[in-house]
Design a protein around this motif. Sequence first.
Motif, mmCIF file in Angstrom:
data_model
loop_
_atom_site.group_PDB
_atom_site.id
_atom_site.type_symbol
_atom_site.label_atom_id
_atom_site.label_comp_id
_atom_site.label_asym_id
_atom_site.label_seq_id
_atom_site.Cartn_x
_atom_site.Cartn_y
_atom_site.Cartn_z
ATOM 1 N N CYS A 154 -29.335 -16.556 -36.094
ATOM 2 C CA CYS A 154 -29.596 -15.841 -37.335
ATOM 3 C C CYS A 154 -30.386 -14.569 -37.028
ATOM 4 O O CYS A 154 -31.173 -14.514 -36.080
ATOM 5 C CB CYS A 154 -30.382 -16.731 -38.291
ATOM 6 N N ASP A 156 -32.801 -13.414 -38.578
ATOM 7 C CA ASP A 156 -34.187 -13.559 -39.021
ATOM 8 C C ASP A 156 -35.156 -13.056 -37.945
ATOM 9 O O ASP A 156 -35.072 -13.457 -36.775
ATOM 10 C CB ASP A 156 -34.479 -15.027 -39.333
ATOM 11 N N CYS A 210 -33.968 -21.004 -43.870
ATOM 12 C CA CYS A 210 -33.068 -19.859 -43.693
ATOM 13 C C CYS A 210 -32.757 -19.225 -45.047
ATOM 14 O O CYS A 210 -32.212 -19.874 -45.942
ATOM 15 C CB CYS A 210 -31.783 -20.284 -43.008
ATOM 16 N N SER A 254 -29.269 -26.350 -43.207
ATOM 17 C CA SER A 254 -29.125 -25.405 -42.100
ATOM 18 C C SER A 254 -28.405 -26.040 -40.924
ATOM 19 O O SER A 254 -27.593 -25.385 -40.252
ATOM 20 C CB SER A 254 -30.509 -24.895 -41.668
#
Length: 299
Positions: A154, A156, A210, A254
Amino acid sequence: MIFRVAFLVAAMSLSACSLFQGRRAPNQEMQVSLKDEKGNPAKANVIDSGTAEDQARAQELREAVAAEAAKQAEKNQQATATTAPVAATTSNQTAIPGAKARMMGPVAADKSLGWLKNGNTRYVTGRLRSDGAASKDRTRLLESQKPHAIVLACSDSRVPPELVFDQKLGEIFVVRTAGDSLNESVIGSIEYGIQYLGANLIVVLGHSSCGAVAAAMTGNDLGSPALNAIADDIKPRITQFAGKTPSRGLIQESFANVSGVAHDLLLHSQIVRDAVGSGDVKISRALYHLDSGKVEWKD
């Protein structure tokens, strides 16, 4: 842990993803075991930034990459002698070989996975490596790269794979999108790492809390076609959670998304299917916990 798949899937459109939801294997937790560079169990107290093990591991990888680069250079010279001249590339470019055969790298999938697990242990305990990011490392990587693993993670900002796994220059090939969402560019990037860079391990790495998974669960308009496309890609992988109370930290949701991404990657990539079907390449599913920094692996 490792997600093995040894079957070939017929070519299908991306819209067919949701038909396979019921066939995904249930998530099963696996306790992370620390391994040495050969994939054997190791004690945590031998893993730190200055041990002989790390030095040997780094030297082994450097020698393997150098040997592979020399072998490829010889092949390129032989090919050039039998074909018409082509425009020269600059020294820091990696030429794509003309042959369709996969360039298998020097590091086996199990060994690569052990390195990543050891790296996460170092990260969690605060004993990061001090090697692998110096001027000499940049110099030795000018001509080629041979990453031992591909990590789809991800985007992130709290989950940088190079830091989470304590990996240095040239060691992992990272592809990042919000929620690990898939499109042709993402799949093509992973195929490049498999076909032309020789990585034998693919890690699909999700994380707790997430935001992309949370957004997909709401079903709301996210404000643009591009943002909605990310949510639309994730939604079919988490349909089993519709109308239910979300798990703490969206961990279950997730992990389901991670498993779905691994499945869909095989579904939509002939290159990945062939590589996994041959037994040379393995896919591992993992989830990073924002609070502890630990990476949890799945069967």
